[in-house]
Each structure stands twice: as structure tokens, then as C-alpha cells.
Scaffold this active site. Structure first.
Site, PDB file in Angstrom:
ATOM      1  N   ARG A  20      34.134  37.576  46.367  1.00 32.02           N
ATOM      2  CA  ARG A  20      34.509  37.368  44.755  1.00 32.02           C
ATOM      3  C   ARG A  20      33.755  38.487  44.534  1.00 32.02           C
ATOM      4  O   ARG A  20      32.547  39.522  45.081  1.00 32.02           O
ATOM      5  CB  ARG A  20      34.037  36.611  44.435  1.00 32.02           C
ATOM      6  CG  ARG A  20      33.047  34.902  44.757  1.00 32.02           C
ATOM      7  CD  ARG A  20      31.868  35.773  44.477  1.00 32.02           C
ATOM      8  NE  ARG A  20      30.904  36.351  43.161  1.00 32.02           N
ATOM      9  CZ  ARG A  20      30.513  36.653  42.872  1.00 32.02           C
ATOM     10  NH1 ARG A  20      29.715  37.166  43.838  1.00 32.02           N
ATOM     11  NH2 ARG A  20      30.093  37.246  42.306  1.00 32.02           N
ATOM     12  N   GLY A  21      33.466  39.263  43.000  1.00 31.65           N
ATOM     13  CA  GLY A  21      32.872  39.927  42.159  1.00 31.65           C
ATOM     14  C   GLY A  21      33.772  41.104  42.446  1.00 31.65           C
ATOM     15  O   GLY A  21      34.810  41.538  43.500  1.00 31.65           O
ATOM     16  N   ALA A  22      34.050  42.311  40.878  1.00 40.05           N
ATOM     17  CA  ALA A  22      34.746  42.708  40.698  1.00 40.05           C
ATOM     18  C   ALA A  22      35.080  44.013  42.291  1.00 40.05           C
ATOM     19  O   ALA A  22      36.264  44.200  42.703  1.00 40.05           O
ATOM     20  CB  ALA A  22      35.127  43.471  39.314  1.00 40.05           C
ATOM     21  N   ARG A  80      44.667  38.251  42.973  1.00 37.72           N
ATOM     22  CA  ARG A  80      43.977  37.381  41.932  1.00 37.72           C
ATOM     23  C   ARG A  80      44.130  38.288  41.156  1.00 37.72           C
ATOM     24  O   ARG A  80      44.340  39.353  40.935  1.00 37.72           O
ATOM     25  CB  ARG A  80      41.784  37.181  42.124  1.00 37.72           C
ATOM     26  CG  ARG A  80      41.906  36.601  43.147  1.00 37.72           C
ATOM     27  CD  ARG A  80      40.448  36.177  42.927  1.00 37.72           C
ATOM     28  NE  ARG A  80      39.805  35.537  40.916  1.00 37.72           N
ATOM     29  CZ  ARG A  80      38.855  35.233  41.383  1.00 37.72           C
ATOM     30  NH1 ARG A  80      37.608  35.353  42.080  1.00 37.72           N
ATOM     31  NH2 ARG A  80      38.614  34.482  39.478  1.00 37.72           N
ATOM     32  N   GLN A  84      28.526  30.096  40.863  1.00 35.42           N
ATOM     33  CA  GLN A  84      27.555  31.545  41.608  1.00 35.42           C
ATOM     34  C   GLN A  84      26.747  31.766  40.589  1.00 35.42           C
ATOM     35  O   GLN A  84      25.870  32.401  42.059  1.00 35.42           O
ATOM     36  CB  GLN A  84      28.960  32.433  40.428  1.00 35.42           C
ATOM     37  CG  GLN A  84      30.364  32.277  41.345  1.00 35.42           C
ATOM     38  CD  GLN A  84      31.673  31.687  40.651  1.00 35.42           C
ATOM     39  OE1 GLN A  84      30.676  30.356  40.023  1.00 35.42           O
ATOM     40  NE2 GLN A  84      32.742  32.438  40.360  1.00 35.42           N
ATOM     41  N   ASP A 112      34.677  42.369  34.537  1.00 36.02           N
ATOM     42  CA  ASP A 112      36.222  42.818  35.995  1.00 36.02           C
ATOM     43  C   ASP A 112      36.770  43.320  35.405  1.00 36.02           C
ATOM     44  O   ASP A 112      37.696  43.708  36.045  1.00 36.02           O
ATOM     45  CB  ASP A 112      36.456  41.055  35.777  1.00 36.02           C
ATOM     46  CG  ASP A 112      35.696  40.025  36.954  1.00 36.02           C
ATOM     47  OD1 ASP A 112      34.561  39.465  36.320  1.00 36.02           O
ATOM     48  OD2 ASP A 112      35.683  39.889  37.763  1.00 36.02           O
ATOM     49  N   ASN A 115      34.939  39.217  31.786  1.00 36.55           N
ATOM     50  CA  ASN A 115      34.134  39.024  32.816  1.00 36.55           C
ATOM     51  C   ASN A 115      34.029  36.994  32.669  1.00 36.55           C
ATOM     52  O   ASN A 115      34.961  36.778  32.339  1.00 36.55           O
ATOM     53  CB  ASN A 115      32.911  39.212  32.400  1.00 36.55           C
ATOM     54  CG  ASN A 115      31.413  39.054  34.132  1.00 36.55           C
ATOM     55  OD1 ASN A 115      31.921  39.027  35.084  1.00 36.55           O
ATOM     56  ND2 ASN A 115      30.430  38.624  33.225  1.00 36.55           N
TER      57      ASN A 115
END
Lengths: 348, 348
Positions: free
Chosen positions: A51-53, A85, A196, A237, A247
Site C-alpha cells: 500500500r502507499g500510492a 484500488r 498503518q 494518494d 490522502n
């Protein structure tokens, strides 16, 4: 402590596979996960194993390589991965780059050539992101150079090495400040529902010996009121042309609180996170996720069965609440449609 | 659904005992807990088996009865129970009433007389609170009568029947609005770290057939931004003479967000929650609780071992962010030191 494996890496050549650090199992277990087909990668993105853009974009790019035996499969893979996503624009940006490579030579000589060009492109995306993280860290540390030693900095969610192909975005700035001897004290929002902050950011900071205090998201305003926070910095994001920034859910709440306490609120993100096709944040698609993320924890129900739940995974912080956006190119400040346009149009 | 047992009740006569609904096990298990000595009650308050400022006061009052065999024991019990939790002033208020009863007849004829007088006083405190809840509900529903049908109301933590000897404070207002046909839609902050919103408020609303949507605390600002919240109402643990109000951690964050979105923020609390000995909220003692409340959930670690944690159980919302305080006597509005003084000085 042994250095943990990287967030993601490609193992082998064109017949190789993607290896991810499974973030759903951190910090308790440090386990790598092999993704050997497109569905593996789709599931890993969907389930937030990666995860994380920026990291999502890189994972998806490598995912395309897994389908690189022929061109129609590549397009199908890109289409499939695009459904994993909806909010982080880096995903679509990376997939577009892969599509362009696939399209670039209509007279493809053989599948092996295509696979090599796609793997090269994915590695390129990965490498560029690494460089962008480093540049964000440098620009951010310069912008925040006025912070006194030991200053409190609050962050939300995880925008560190685990979210990118490099050292992170928001955390890269904190790492750079730390390396410059500023010894920041980081207040880490746990970041419900999937924690997270507690699981990933606290872990990254602890590993680097950076002072960190874990708080519940609802305590951020209180810590600001106590005068313990000199700056807030988070990742992003998707950033619209206006500077409005999507975000992780809860970022908007932090920005509102920061504004009420005259604490500057910064976004750190590579230019790949900008989506200039959207005029404003209102147009950013916001993913809604399953109720169980809120009603269960570690398999234990924490709410009555059948209670209605609202679980948006992101929110949008309007540009007016953002003091500056730090990208690999420098600093956007003030954050306006015109400064965003100027910044993103500039050559690197 | 069978009607659940009451939040707390006294079983038997002067030789009886206190029976609590163990709130740490809700909503999964509906279990009563017998408290047969002062330590049982101390532990139940300390561990939040009974919680909510008014309910804590009532539980402590009954706890004193358990020691009512002789006067020195009564004073020792009061002293002990006063150490169970520091913030809710109702605890000290109730214990003071019990002390006054114990002191009121220096020539105590026999322990049985003392026990009877103490049990009567505890029952009196319990009964008064029940009446105060009902009155708060009436005054609140009247104050909020302008809300349209189906209006969204956000609440934080639990200020319902489980927090009081009656129908609650903030939830009593919502119950009264519901009874008046307003059909409110309640947004329930889950209320980290101990999830009193998810576990208790959602449960109470569901049982009464009131529309409820569970959200993470960090989503409150977003739901307000979406225009879905017409009012916020919470309970209180201690209100200073200025109107500054201590309540569950996260309340301040909600009040800041409400203010930023022009959503009126209300407090509902009986006058027993006022502490006129304190000029301002700065003087209210704020309990800090164990790190494990944040780093573990249902026994599962959710953060790295040894991470530093800040875990204040309460925060203080300044009077300027509070539209009105609703007590059993009526409505304090605007909330100022002078309106608080006038309101609390008025005879019932």
C-alpha cells in the site's frame, strides 16, 4: 535488529516474479510474499499487503510484467490491475506507462522482447521513485530547516519506505531532518481502521532510532493544543489541479485541527501523485471499504453485529488548509491552481 | 431481543451487594458482575466495567454501603474509592454525600442504622440521577426541536443508559428526539482506544431501533464536511466554572471540527458534573491510562513492542466551542462563567 527486506523487489529476469513485504502482517511478522501472476498482485494491492500510492504504482508495473507473454494479455492485465484500488492515481499513471511501452512497437518481434521492455520500464518506474523520495527528503528538510531541535512533528498513516520504492515521502522528510541532526519527535496517529500508523510508521521510526510517540487519531488535536506539534506532514494518494489532496481517511481531520491551532500542515508527494485532469478534490474517486475493517479487530468483533458502517478509505484536504506541497521538484507554496500548474509544468 | 439487565443495581438489603453489567464484555457478552466488597467496586470502576461519570458516582456510593459495618471503615472506603479514577467529578461528589451521611449522627446507635442510612443515600443518589437523565432528555429535545426529521447527530463515546443511573445524558436527548418522532440518524464515533462508541453506544441505539452509523473517530470531520451532521452532542466528566468541559479523549477534536463546519456542539450533563471549585478547564485533572489500551486489541499487539505512547483518557473542550450545555435544570446558553454560575445557583 536485522534490516528488514525491501517493500518490494523483482526476483529474477523476465521469467521472474514480484516479491512483496506483506504489510498486513507487520509489525508482528516480517514475511515476504511472492506474487507469480497478475491475480496475486491484484489481491496484494486490494488487501493492502502492499500500500502507499507510489508503492502501489510500482507493484502494478511489475504485475504487468507477469503477464508479458503476449500483448493482448498485457492489456488485460493492465485493465485488471486498474480495478484493484480507485483512489491512488500513481496506480493508473504507472499502468499507463506500461501500456505505452506495450503499444510502442506494433511489430513486436517476439514475446521475450516485450517482456524485457516491460521489465525495464517497471524497474525504471521503481528507480525513479527511489530518486524522487530522496529529493522530497532534501527539499522537505530544507523547507523545514527552521524547526528547532527536538520539534514535534505529527504524521498520519504511513508515508515511509513501506509506501514507496525508496525512503518514503512524508517520512523521507523526517528522516532527512533526523539525518541533519534535528532529532524530531514524531507523533504518530495510529490511523484507524487499519492502523498503518501504529503498525508501520511506528515500526519504521523505531528501526531508525527516531523518537516516536504513538497516539490515537482522536488525540491529534489535543497534542496540538498542548503545543507539542510544530508541523504536520503526510503523504498523498491523489492531488487535483487545485492542490486539493486525497490522502488516508483522517488526514482532513488532522488538517482542520492543525489550522485551528496555527500549526502548518504539509503534504509530501512525488509529481506522479498529481492528477491535473481533475480540477478539484471533489472529483477524486474515494474508495469505500468493508465494514469489517471497523467492526472487527484481529478477528474479534468490536461492535454489534449488523451495525451500519461508513468506511471511506480516504478524504480530501482542501488546498486552503495546506501550507505547502513538497515534491521531488521542490516546494509548492502557497498551494493554488496556478502554483500547482507552474510546478508540474516545470522540467525536472 | 431480551431487555438487558440494568447498568447497576443493588441486590438485597443492607447486607446485600452491588450488581453491575460488566461493560468491558459488551456487546459480545451480556454478563452481570457481583461486587461484594469495596475492592470489587474499586476494580470495576478502575477497569471500566462500570463507566460514565454519573454511573461511577452511583457505583461508588453503593460501594461505600459495602463497608458500612462501622464508621472508620466507611471513611476508609470513601478514601479508597476516591482513588479509582481522577477525572469524573461525580465520583467525588457522590462520595462526599456518603461521607456527610456518615458524619451526620456522631452518636451512631448501631452499625445497622448507619448501613441503612448509607444505603438510603446511595439509592437516593441513584434515583436522583434517573430523574436528572429524564429531565436532560426533555430539555435537550426541546432545545433541538428545530432539527428536521431524520437529521444527522454525531456523538462520541457513550453517554447513554450505560453511563448513568437512568437513560443517559447525550443519548437521553437523542432518545427523547426519537420518541418525539424526529427519527434522528446518529453517527457514532467508535471512540478509541476502548471503543465505547462501537461497543456501547451502537449497542444501545440498535436495541432501541434508532438509526445509527458507526464511524472511526477520524471520520467525524469528513461526515461533517459532507453536510450529514446537524448537531453534535456528548456527555461530560467534569465541567469547570468557566464552562470548559472535560469529556472522553477525542471530544475536543470533534468540537474543533464542528466549529470549523458551523455545526453546533452540545454538552449534556447533570449539575452533579459541574465542579465550581475550578475556574477553568486547565485545572481539571486528566487521567492517563496504560499504553496497552492503544498497543493491543483483544490481546493482539497492534504496534511495535516498547513504542512510546501518550494515552490521556480525557480532553477539555473550551467553553467557546460549546453552543449550549443541557442539564436537568434546563439549558446554559451561551456558555460563560456567568451563565454557568447563574444556572447552577438556581434552585431546581
Amino acid at each position: 535488529m536485522t534490516k528488514p527486506p525491501p517493500t518490494l523487489r523483482w526476483s529474477g529476469g523476465t521469467n521472474g516474479h514480484l516479491v512483496l513485504l506483506d504489510q498486513t502482517r507487520l509489525p508482528g511478522q516480517v514475511v515476504e510474499l511472492a506474487c507469480r501472476d497478475v491475480e496475486d498482485v491484484w489481491e496484494a494491492i486490494r488487501s493492502l499487503r502492499v500500500r502507499g500510492a507510489p508503492a502501489i504504482g510500482i507493484a502494478a508495473a511489475y504485475g504487468v510484467v507477469l503477464a508479458a507473454t503476449e500483448k493482448t494479455q498485457v492489456s488485460a492485465a493492465i485493465e485488471r490491475l486498474a480495478t484493484s484500488r480507485p483512489t491512488a492515481v500513481n496506480l493508473f499513471w504507472a499502468l499507463q506507462r506500461m501500456q505505452t511501452v506495450a503499444d510502442s512497437d506494433p511489430a513486436e518481434r517476439n514475446p521475450q522482447d516485450l517482456a524485457e521492455r516491460l521489465l525495464n520500464e517497471a524497474r525504471q518506474i521503481h528507480g525513479e521513485d527511489r530518486g524522487q523520495c530522496a529529493a522530497i527528503g532534501r527539499h522537505g528538510a530544507l523547507r523545514l530547516a527552521d524547526l528547532p531541535e527536538g520539534a514535534g512533528i505529527l504524521t498520519h498513516c504511513n508515508a515511509g519506505a513501506l509506501a514507496t520504492g525508496g525512503e518514503g515521502t512524508a517520512l523521507a522528510v523526517i528522516f532527512a531532518l533526523h539525518a541533519a541532526g534535528k532529532r524530531p519527535h514524531v507523533f504518530v496517529d495510529e490511523t484507524r481502521p487499519l492502523l498503518q500508523g501504529a503498525r508501520l510508521t511506528a515500526w519504521e521510526l523505531q528501526q531508525r532510532g527516531i523518537r516516536a510517540t504513538l497516539i490515537c487519531d482522536s488525540m491529534a488535536a489535543q497534542v496540538m493544543r498542548e503545543g507539542r506539534v510544530r508541523a504536520v506532514i503526510t503523504g498523498a494518494d491523489r492531488i487535483a489541479a487545485s492542490g486539493d489532496t486525497a490522502n488516508k481517511i483522517g488526514t482532513y481531520s488532522v488538517a482542520v485541527a492543525a489550522n485551528a491551532h496555527q500549526v502548518p500542515f504539509y503534504i509530501a508527494a512525488p509529481t506522479t501523485t498529481f492528477d491535473l485532469s481533475l480540477d478539484s478534490g471533489e472529483q477524486i474517486p474515494i474508495e469505500e471499504r468493508l465494514a469489517e475493517e471497523i467492526t472487527c479487530l484481529a478477528g474479534t468483533p468490536t461492535a454489534p453485529a449488523d451495525i451500519a458502517v461508513y468506511n471511506p478509505a480516504f478524504d480530501v484536504t482542501p488546498a486552503r488548509l495546506i501550507r505547502a506541497i513538497i515534491s521531488e521538484r521542490g516546494v509548492i507554496e502557497p498551494v493554488t491552481a496556478s502554483s500547482v500548474r507552474q510546478h508540474t509544468a516545470a522540467s525536472c
